[in-house]
Enzyme design. Structure first.
Site, PDB file in Angstrom:
ATOM      1  N   ARG A  86      -8.910   0.003   3.706  1.00  0.00           N
ATOM      2  CA  ARG A  86      -8.163   0.976   3.222  1.00  0.00           C
ATOM      3  C   ARG A  86      -6.687   0.501   2.600  1.00  0.00           C
ATOM      4  O   ARG A  86      -6.119   1.002   1.932  1.00  0.00           O
ATOM      5  CB  ARG A  86      -7.893   2.150   4.184  1.00  0.00           C
ATOM      6  N   CYS A 124      -5.073   7.862   8.767  1.00  0.00           N
ATOM      7  CA  CYS A 124      -5.642   7.652  10.105  1.00  0.00           C
ATOM      8  C   CYS A 124      -5.535   8.564  11.043  1.00  0.00           C
ATOM      9  O   CYS A 124      -4.361   9.490  11.044  1.00  0.00           O
ATOM     10  CB  CYS A 124      -4.785   6.279  10.328  1.00  0.00           C
ATOM     11  N   ARG A 178      -0.314  14.943  12.925  1.00  0.00           N
ATOM     12  CA  ARG A 178       0.380  14.646  11.783  1.00  0.00           C
ATOM     13  C   ARG A 178       0.579  15.869  10.823  1.00  0.00           C
ATOM     14  O   ARG A 178       0.086  16.030   9.743  1.00  0.00           O
ATOM     15  CB  ARG A 178      -0.411  13.366  11.054  1.00  0.00           C
ATOM     16  N   ASP A 217       3.622   0.416  12.021  1.00  0.00           N
ATOM     17  CA  ASP A 217       2.492  -0.020  11.619  1.00  0.00           C
ATOM     18  C   ASP A 217       2.095  -1.536  12.042  1.00  0.00           C
ATOM     19  O   ASP A 217       1.352  -2.430  11.439  1.00  0.00           O
ATOM     20  CB  ASP A 217       2.516  -0.139   9.829  1.00  0.00           C
ATOM     21  N   LYS A 257       0.874  -1.176   0.124  1.00  0.00           N
ATOM     22  CA  LYS A 257       0.042  -0.133   0.016  1.00  0.00           C
ATOM     23  C   LYS A 257       0.981   1.338   0.088  1.00  0.00           C
ATOM     24  O   LYS A 257       0.818   2.018  -0.900  1.00  0.00           O
ATOM     25  CB  LYS A 257      -0.858  -0.012   1.320  1.00  0.00           C
ATOM     26  N   ASN A 258       1.824   1.362   1.003  1.00  0.00           N
ATOM     27  CA  ASN A 258       2.479   2.517   1.147  1.00  0.00           C
ATOM     28  C   ASN A 258       3.605   2.880  -0.089  1.00  0.00           C
ATOM     29  O   ASN A 258       3.807   4.142   0.018  1.00  0.00           O
ATOM     30  CB  ASN A 258       3.078   2.671   2.461  1.00  0.00           C
TER      31      ASN A 258
HETATM   32  N1  EPU Z   1       6.237  14.465  11.157  1.00  0.00           N
HETATM   33  C1  EPU Z   1       6.110  15.677  11.311  1.00  0.00           C
HETATM   34  N2  EPU Z   1       6.137  16.610  10.428  1.00  0.00           N
HETATM   35  C2  EPU Z   1       6.206  16.190   9.176  1.00  0.00           C
HETATM   36  C3  EPU Z   1       6.251  14.941   8.806  1.00  0.00           C
HETATM   37  C4  EPU Z   1       6.056  13.971   9.875  1.00  0.00           C
HETATM   38  O1  EPU Z   1       6.420  16.074  12.482  1.00  0.00           O
HETATM   39  O2  EPU Z   1       6.194  17.014   8.395  1.00  0.00           O
HETATM   40  C5  EPU Z   1       5.952  13.247  12.100  1.00  0.00           C
HETATM   41  C6  EPU Z   1       4.944  12.523  12.145  1.00  0.00           C
HETATM   42  O3  EPU Z   1       3.798  13.362  13.103  1.00  0.00           O
HETATM   43  C7  EPU Z   1       5.281  11.420  12.912  1.00  0.00           C
HETATM   44  C8  EPU Z   1       6.714  11.040  12.306  1.00  0.00           C
HETATM   45  O4  EPU Z   1       7.028  12.321  11.959  1.00  0.00           O
HETATM   46  O5  EPU Z   1       5.364  11.592  14.358  1.00  0.00           O
HETATM   47  C9  EPU Z   1       6.744  10.112  11.226  1.00  0.00           C
HETATM   48  O6  EPU Z   1       5.768  10.179  10.313  1.00  0.00           O
HETATM   49  P1  EPU Z   1       5.987  10.184   8.672  1.00  0.00           P
HETATM   50  O7  EPU Z   1       5.832  11.390   7.986  1.00  0.00           O
HETATM   51  O8  EPU Z   1       7.105   9.084   8.650  1.00  0.00           O
HETATM   52  O9  EPU Z   1       4.531   9.411   8.393  1.00  0.00           O
HETATM   53  P2  EPU Z   1       3.822   9.476   7.284  1.00  0.00           P
HETATM   54  O10 EPU Z   1       4.470   9.370   5.801  1.00  0.00           O
HETATM   55  O11 EPU Z   1       2.665  10.310   7.357  1.00  0.00           O
HETATM   56  C10 EPU Z   1       3.843   6.848   6.581  1.00  0.00           C
HETATM   57  C11 EPU Z   1       2.964   5.882   6.197  1.00  0.00           C
HETATM   58  C12 EPU Z   1       2.141   5.520   7.832  1.00  0.00           C
HETATM   59  C13 EPU Z   1       3.182   5.088   8.410  1.00  0.00           C
HETATM   60  C14 EPU Z   1       4.341   5.979   8.666  1.00  0.00           C
HETATM   61  C15 EPU Z   1       5.728   5.462   9.630  1.00  0.00           C
HETATM   62  C16 EPU Z   1       1.955   5.973   4.066  1.00  0.00           C
HETATM   63  C17 EPU Z   1       0.768   6.757   3.373  1.00  0.00           C
HETATM   64  N3  EPU Z   1       1.704   6.232   5.388  1.00  0.00           N
HETATM   65  O12 EPU Z   1       3.147   8.072   6.975  1.00  0.00           O
HETATM   66  O13 EPU Z   1       1.560   4.267   7.456  1.00  0.00           O
HETATM   67  O14 EPU Z   1       3.064   4.594  10.133  1.00  0.00           O
HETATM   68  O15 EPU Z   1       4.955   6.548   7.571  1.00  0.00           O
HETATM   69  O16 EPU Z   1       6.328   4.608   8.846  1.00  0.00           O
HETATM   70  O17 EPU Z   1       2.773   5.835   3.688  1.00  0.00           O
HETATM   71  C18 EPU Z   1      -0.262   2.735   7.678  1.00  0.00           C
HETATM   72  O18 EPU Z   1       0.130   2.240   6.597  1.00  0.00           O
HETATM   73  O19 EPU Z   1      -1.059   2.217   8.684  1.00  0.00           O
HETATM   74  C19 EPU Z   1       0.126   4.022   7.994  1.00  0.00           C
HETATM   75  C20 EPU Z   1      -0.227   4.810   9.118  1.00  0.00           C
END
Ligand code: EPU
Length: 426
Positions: free
Chosen positions: A397, A117, A122, A305, A22-23
């Protein structure tokens, strides 16, 4: 509204085939915008988040052809106005990838703040920092993020925290910028490598993906490409844990065992037998499960995850387990639901203390998010008696045909709609 009804207590047995990640797929679908020609994407999972991303492309003017349920042809040349529809953007987190891809192609983008989610705060400050380092201005008004650049110029981006989405978006914005971009403190998750491989197959020049320093030399054009998405490590991990938690014996096929090392290690320490093959992994558990200590970390650490699924398994492990989620500040919302099964868990801040109980008993629960939903399905499979998991749209999802795949492993799980309920009541 649909729900799963599970009669638990049966060990899972047999083989399961893992779908595309998915990701990785959500980012790769969005990346098709950067190509000057059609892209043929294979091994794309048939899940709701992908449908939303495809709908976004279609509504913006891309031509989409569904070749079969996991193969899609995208020709994004018809997009002329880089504006993502409001409600679609709010329906998933991955809509944030349209910021990077539209900016990379048009030097401008209007994308509503992403949904996804509810795992706590975030923010997208690191994404915006990366865009601004490359020369884009941003403005947020009425919930819409607007990016504008006269020209994107390669530069050095240092992330304050490790962010998967921020790293991928920085790559998208840099891939056609003038000159060299260096991303430091980059995320190393398998989907970063997959996205970089896809872009390189389109003619991009990206080096170092999978390490914490990624170098991108901007190119003028990217051509269309044919590409197959990697298998989903989190879906694979979910079936690995489900196999161990039900004391089952399952061969999980179409996986990259290297991507699963942290899960394999923790499962072995908890008492499961795990054997790795080239493209499959065998999980069996016939003895008692043992307590464990888990801390989620960016890759190659234990993935956040997988935290809800693993914690659920630990509810019946002997002794006291301690689970800390260092990535998101609110990823224990499912614990209240898990307590309905008789689990003994206390949560303080970002740490859960799980006191193993001999068995769980079936309950009616609500999925609070995607991985929480998968965890509750595992709890239902482990529990004695009947479990009803409501709000399963969260699970859909990110898991392709989870009920079908589990039934093929011997689980007694059925999908019930309210209509069926009404009919049964008549
Ligand atoms: N963060 C910030 N600022 C930013 C971006 C992130 O403070 O600009 C913080 C977030 O709040 C969090 C940490 O950094 O505390 C890590 O967030 P990250 O950006 O790595 O997560 P994401 O890109 O929003 C993706 C996956 C998530 C997975 C995370 C961590 C997708 C669409 N989502 O989210 O997947 O948990 O990386 O590996 O790729 C899931 O599949 O269930 C899911 C939630």
């Amino acid at each position: 509204m649909e729900k799963f009804v599970i009669k638990g207590g049966t060990p899972l047995h047999g083989e399961v085939l893992i779908s595309g990640a998915k990701n990785a797929a959500v980012a790769i679908v969005a990346a098709a915008i950067l190509a000057d020609g059609p892209c043929l994407l294979e091994n794309v999972p048939e899940i709701r988040d992908i449908n939303i991303c495809i709908k976004i492309l279609y509504e913006m003017g891309a031509s989409i052809k569904i070749i079969d349920k996991n193969t899609i042809r995208i020709d994004a040349r018809g997009i002329t106005d880089p504006v993502v529809p409001y409600e679609l953007a709010r329906a998933c987190r991955a809509s944030s990838y349209f910021l990077g891809t539209l900016l990379g192609r048009f030097n401008k983008a209007d994308v509503p703040m992403p949904g996804g989610c509810d795992l706590g705060d975030r923010p997208i400050d690191q994404h915006l920092k990366a865009f601004s380092t490359l020369g884009a201005r941003h403005n947020i008004d009425g919930g819409v993020v607007s990016l504008r650049a006269d020209k994107l110029i390669g530069s050095q981006i240092y992330f304050d925290i490790v962010t998967v989405g921020g790293t991928i978006n920085a790559i998208f914005a840099a891939v056609k910028a003038d000159g060299l971009t260096v991303i430091e403190n980059a995320a190393k998750e398998p989907q970063i490598v997959d996205v970089a491989n896809f872009l390189n197959s389109m003619g991009a020049d990206i080096m170092g993906a999978g390490t914490d320093v990624i170098k991108i030399r901007g190119v003028k054009h990217l051509h269309g490409a044919d590409y197959a998405v990697i298998p989903d490590p989190i879906e694979a991990g979910t079936y690995m844990v489900a196999a161990a938690a039900t004391k089952g014996d399952v061969m999980i096929k179409n996986v990259i065992p290297k991507h699963l090392e942290s899960i394999t290690d923790k499962l072995r320490k908890a008492g499961a037998f795990v054997e790795e093959f080239d493209e499959s992994i065998h999980v069996r558990c016939d003895g008692p499960l043992m307590k464990s200590s888990i801390k989620t970390l960016p890759h190659p650490g234990f993935p956040t995850d997988m935290q809800p699924q693993f914690s659920t398994m630990l509810t019946i492990a002997e002794g006291t387990s301690v689970v800390t989620d260092n990535i998101f500040d609110n990823r224990f919302r499912y614990v209240n639901e898990l307590r309905r099964f008789g689990a003994d868990i206390t949560v303080e801040g970002t740490t859960a203390v799980i006191q193993g109980v001999p068995e769980l008993s079936g309950a009616t629960v609500k999925a609070t998010d995607l991985r929480a939903g998968a965890a509750l399905v595992i709890a239902g499979l482990m529990a004695n008696g009947t479990t009803v998991v409501e709000d399963i749209y969260h699970i859909e999802r990110g898991y392709e045909n989870i009920d079908e795949k589990l039934r093929a492993l011997g689980a007694d799980i059925s999908r019930v709609t309210d209509y069926d309920n009404q009919r049964m009541a008549v």
